[in-house]
Design an enzyme around this catalytic site. Structure first.
Site, PDB file in Angstrom:
ATOM      1  N   HIS A  18     -32.139  -3.827 -33.384  1.00  0.00           N
ATOM      2  CA  HIS A  18     -32.032  -4.258 -31.991  1.00  0.00           C
ATOM      3  C   HIS A  18     -31.105  -5.464 -31.889  1.00  0.00           C
ATOM      4  O   HIS A  18     -31.363  -6.514 -32.478  1.00  0.00           O
ATOM      5  CB  HIS A  18     -33.428  -4.616 -31.468  1.00  0.00           C
ATOM      6  CG  HIS A  18     -33.473  -4.985 -30.022  1.00  0.00           C
ATOM      7  ND1 HIS A  18     -33.779  -6.254 -29.590  1.00  0.00           N
ATOM      8  CD2 HIS A  18     -33.254  -4.247 -28.912  1.00  0.00           C
ATOM      9  CE1 HIS A  18     -33.761  -6.282 -28.273  1.00  0.00           C
ATOM     10  NE2 HIS A  18     -33.443  -5.080 -27.832  1.00  0.00           N
ATOM     11  N   HIS A  60     -25.848  -9.076 -24.415  1.00  0.00           N
ATOM     12  CA  HIS A  60     -27.038  -8.697 -23.647  1.00  0.00           C
ATOM     13  C   HIS A  60     -27.073  -9.311 -22.258  1.00  0.00           C
ATOM     14  O   HIS A  60     -27.291  -8.620 -21.256  1.00  0.00           O
ATOM     15  CB  HIS A  60     -28.306  -9.092 -24.404  1.00  0.00           C
ATOM     16  CG  HIS A  60     -29.564  -8.774 -23.654  1.00  0.00           C
ATOM     17  ND1 HIS A  60     -30.180  -9.681 -22.805  1.00  0.00           N
ATOM     18  CD2 HIS A  60     -30.303  -7.644 -23.595  1.00  0.00           C
ATOM     19  CE1 HIS A  60     -31.249  -9.115 -22.269  1.00  0.00           C
ATOM     20  NE2 HIS A  60     -31.355  -7.877 -22.733  1.00  0.00           N
TER      21      HIS A  60
END
Length: 262
Positions: A18, A60
């Site tokens: 991730h 992100h």
């Protein structure tokens, strides 16, 4: 279970790094992805935004504030300014094209964070012929639908939020509700997996009923973001098809101990 797309052509359960393994504070950087690949990861998760001059950045947040030494909204800054930011004060933000080029064996789970990233991402996949290497997801059902419509079956996608809700309802045997009709449309538009948290607002999402409903439709279930070894083991015992984690060493150890690390 037959594979719906070559993106998933790997023995399950799939381990996902991730943001490359965000636990060390260098999330979504080439250094993080190199480390994950060195550990043996093949599946990497990232997110994409676009700069004011249309460059597709792997990052992100909508702003640089949280993890870099620079401030500002990516969408309002040119790549020249964004490229000077350093994650953790050390590492530059990569363009997604650079990641595809540097790591040709990697498979990417890409969260389309903004609408402006959709066309540049699809153009990049066309130009590099990287359809088998990327699965696209988004919290926006409409964004996923547009990606599927524009790219067709070449593009692997995960269900959006309404599709997940429909699948949850379907798992309870409530097949006639409108959300389930939305789920059927999403499946026809080539969704190959469902990617969900283990729980949402305290309510369990992943359980045997949910897994059975997804598998009956030919979709894998990938769970995010799991960082505790006991929870990883419990989910694997339940039969999930993939786990996304910030703690890539921990997941590797858990899978190795179970004889499932490939």
């Amino acid at each position: 279970m037959p594979l719906r797309h070559t993106y998933l052509d790997h023995p399950a359960p799939l381990p996902f790094a991730h943001r490359g393994g965000a636990a060390d504070g260098l999330e979504n950087t080439a250094v993080a992805f190199r480390r994950a690949l060195k550990l043996g990861y093949r599946y990497l998760e990232t997110d994409v935004h676009t700069t004011s001059d249309g460059q597709l950045v792997a990052f992100h947040d909508a702003t640089l504030d949280r993890v870099t030494d620079t401030r500002g909204k990516i969408a309002q800054l040119p790549w020249r300014a964004v490229s000077g930011a350093r994650v953790g004060g050390r590492e530059p933000l990569p363009l997604f094209e650079e990641l595809l080029e540097e790591f040709p064996e990697a498979r990417w789970n890409v969260d389309l964070k903004v609408e402006s990233a959709l066309a540049p991402l699809l153009n990049l996949l066309r130009r590099t012929r990287a359809w088998d290497r990327v699965c696209v997801g988004s919290f926006s059902e409409a964004r996923v639908a547009r990606a599927q419509r524009l790219a067709g079956p070449r593009l692997a996608t995960s269900l959006g939020t309404r599709g997940v809700a429909g699948l949850r309802l379907r798992s309870y045997g409530r097949g006639a509700v409108p959300l389930d009709r939305l789920l059927g449309a999403a499946v026809r538009r080539n969704a190959v997996c469902v990617q969900v948290p283990e729980r949402q607002s305290g309510i369990p999402v992943v359980d045997p009923l949910f897994l059975r409903a997804a598998h009956a439709l030919g979709m894998q279930v990938h769970v995010w973001t799991v960082n505790d070894a006991k929870r990883m083991a419990a989910l694997l015992d339940l039969g999930v098809d993939g786990i996304m984690t910030d703690h890539i060493d921990t997941l590797r150890t858990v899978l190795t101990e179970r004889g499932s690390w490939v």
